[in-house]
Write a protein that holds these residues in place. Structure first.
Motif, short mmCIF file in Angstrom:
data_model
loop_
_atom_site.label_atom_id
_atom_site.label_comp_id
_atom_site.label_asym_id
_atom_site.label_seq_id
_atom_site.Cartn_x
_atom_site.Cartn_y
_atom_site.Cartn_z
N LYS A 57 0.90 -1.18 0.00
CA LYS A 57 0.00 0.00 0.00
C LYS A 57 0.93 1.22 0.00
CE LYS A 57 -1.96 0.96 3.88
NZ LYS A 57 -2.76 0.70 5.08
N SER A 75 2.57 -2.32 6.40
CA SER A 75 2.05 -3.57 6.98
C SER A 75 2.58 -4.79 6.23
CB SER A 75 0.51 -3.57 6.95
OG SER A 75 0.03 -2.62 7.87
N ALA A 128 3.35 2.24 13.62
CA ALA A 128 3.43 1.87 15.03
C ALA A 128 3.53 0.36 15.25
CB ALA A 128 2.21 2.41 15.76
N ARG A 148 -6.20 -3.62 15.15
CA ARG A 148 -5.87 -4.82 14.39
C ARG A 148 -7.07 -5.77 14.41
NH1 ARG A 148 -2.39 -2.10 12.92
NH2 ARG A 148 -0.14 -2.41 12.89
N LYS A 185 -7.02 -0.90 4.95
CA LYS A 185 -6.75 -0.09 6.15
C LYS A 185 -6.35 1.34 5.76
CE LYS A 185 -3.40 -1.62 8.76
NZ LYS A 185 -2.23 -1.46 9.65
C1 3PG Z 1 0.32 1.30 12.19
O1 3PG Z 1 0.52 0.28 12.87
O2 3PG Z 1 1.14 2.24 12.16
C2 3PG Z 1 -0.98 1.47 11.45
O3 3PG Z 1 -1.77 0.35 11.57
C3 3PG Z 1 -0.81 1.89 10.00
O4 3PG Z 1 -0.51 0.81 9.16
P1 3PG Z 1 -0.24 1.04 7.58
O5 3PG Z 1 1.06 1.73 7.44
O6 3PG Z 1 -0.24 -0.33 7.00
O7 3PG Z 1 -1.36 1.86 7.03
#
Ligand code: 3PG
Length: 306
Positions: A9, A56, A78, A224, A271
């Motif tokens: 993504k 992700s 994160a 999640r 997401k």
């Molecule tokens: C994260 O853990 O920082 C978020 O869930 C964002 O995830 P992403 O970078 O896949 O959008």
């Protein structure tokens, strides 16, 4: 040194430009693998990479085996449950995240989804307002704090429970700290989830916890999908026609939720929490800087596989 951005993504272009600037200023080369559809493409792209920036994207033992020159993986974001930390340590690869960099984006989406749901998905009928509703923040980390800040602006009554954050820290923000998850779910009509997916939290949002939520309950998940016990949530929503589930992480049982709970279930197709230019710039450039700091000076701040 070759730094690979491997993002199924992709980041906004402006963020990739910023990453490139950091990497090239350090004298390194940037390679891009975006929107890949097959793991084989990732396995091929990592072969000569010394560092990788991911979102992700799954970094497992097979990827690490293929990445013979790899020294560091930075998850621009994160949650790092998508990286096999034990395998990375065994391969002598440092893993980092970029905590806090995308948290406002996720928090804004959580509140946006709440408005969308209480206004009946903008279907033209009369909905309700967030003002005066009790909001429970489950885990008071970077995202939870931002949710509290924005929710107070909406006039919500804000509560939080966090097993690891002292109550005084939560209460300094004008948020009521509760003693247990059970108390949070019993108290609050709206609960916003911000727990990571760990061995302890997987499947932990279950029937027992959700059944006592007040009338008109709504669970908002920008965390999640693995933390939800989907079978038990389905059972609860079958029993309680007043219960809404709004999620930014499509459940494995999406088709069943959509068919059974039309009008009180919503999932984004992909997401979207961190999918803003600002979050991409913050997290992407932080990741690039952390890579340069690690490769040039051995800086291990934000390392998660100690
Ligand atoms: C994260 O853990 O920082 C978020 O869930 C964002 O995830 P992403 O970078 O896949 O959008």
């Amino acid at each position: 040194m070759k730094v690979l951005v491997a993002t199924e993504k992709p980041f906004a272009k402006v963020a990739v430009d910023g990453i490139r600037k950091e990497i090239e200023a350090a004298g390194y080369e940037l390679a891009l693998l975006e929107k890949y559809t097959d793991k084989a493409q990732l396995l091929d792209a990592v072969k000569d990479a010394n560092a990788i920036i991911i979102r992700s994207d799954i970094i497992d033992a097979e990827v690490l085996d293929a990445a013979k020159e790899l020294k560091i993986v930075v998850r621009a974001g994160a949650g790092y449950d998508n990286v096999d930390l034990a395998a990375a340590t065994a391969h002598n690869v440092c893993v980092m995240n970029t905590p806090g960099q995308n948290s406002n984006a996720v928090a804004e989406l959580a509140l946006g989804m709440m408005v969308y749901a209480v206004r009946n998905f903008y279907n033209g009928t009369s909905g309700t307002e967030l003002m005066g509703k009790k909001l429970g923040i489950h885990a008071y980390g970077n995202v939870g704090r931002n949710v509290a800040r924005i929710a107070k602006g909406f006039g919500m009554e804000v509560y939080a429970y966090d097993a690891f954050c002292p109550k005084e820290v939560i209460e300094k923000d004008g948020v009521k700290a509760l003693d247990s998850a059970e108390e949070l779910y019993k108290t609050c009509q709206v609960v916003s989830l911000h727990i990571p997916a760990t061995a302890e939290t997987k499947n932990s949002i279950n029937y027992a916890l959700l059944k006592d939520m007040p009338k008109g309950a709504m669970l908002v998940n920008t965390a999640r999908k693995e933390v939800i016990n989907e079978a038990e949530l389905i059972k609860l929503m079958e029993e309680r026609a007043d219960f809404k589930y709004i999620t930014d992480i499509m459940p494995a049982a999406n088709a069943e939720f959509a068919e059974k709970f039309a009008g009180r279930y919503f999932s984004t197709p992909k997401k979207m929490g961190a999918q803003t230019a600002e979050a991409n710039i913050n997290a992407g450039i932080a990741a690039a800087k952390q890579i340069v700091g690690f490769l040039k000076d051995g800086c291990e701040k934000f390392r998660v596989n100690k």
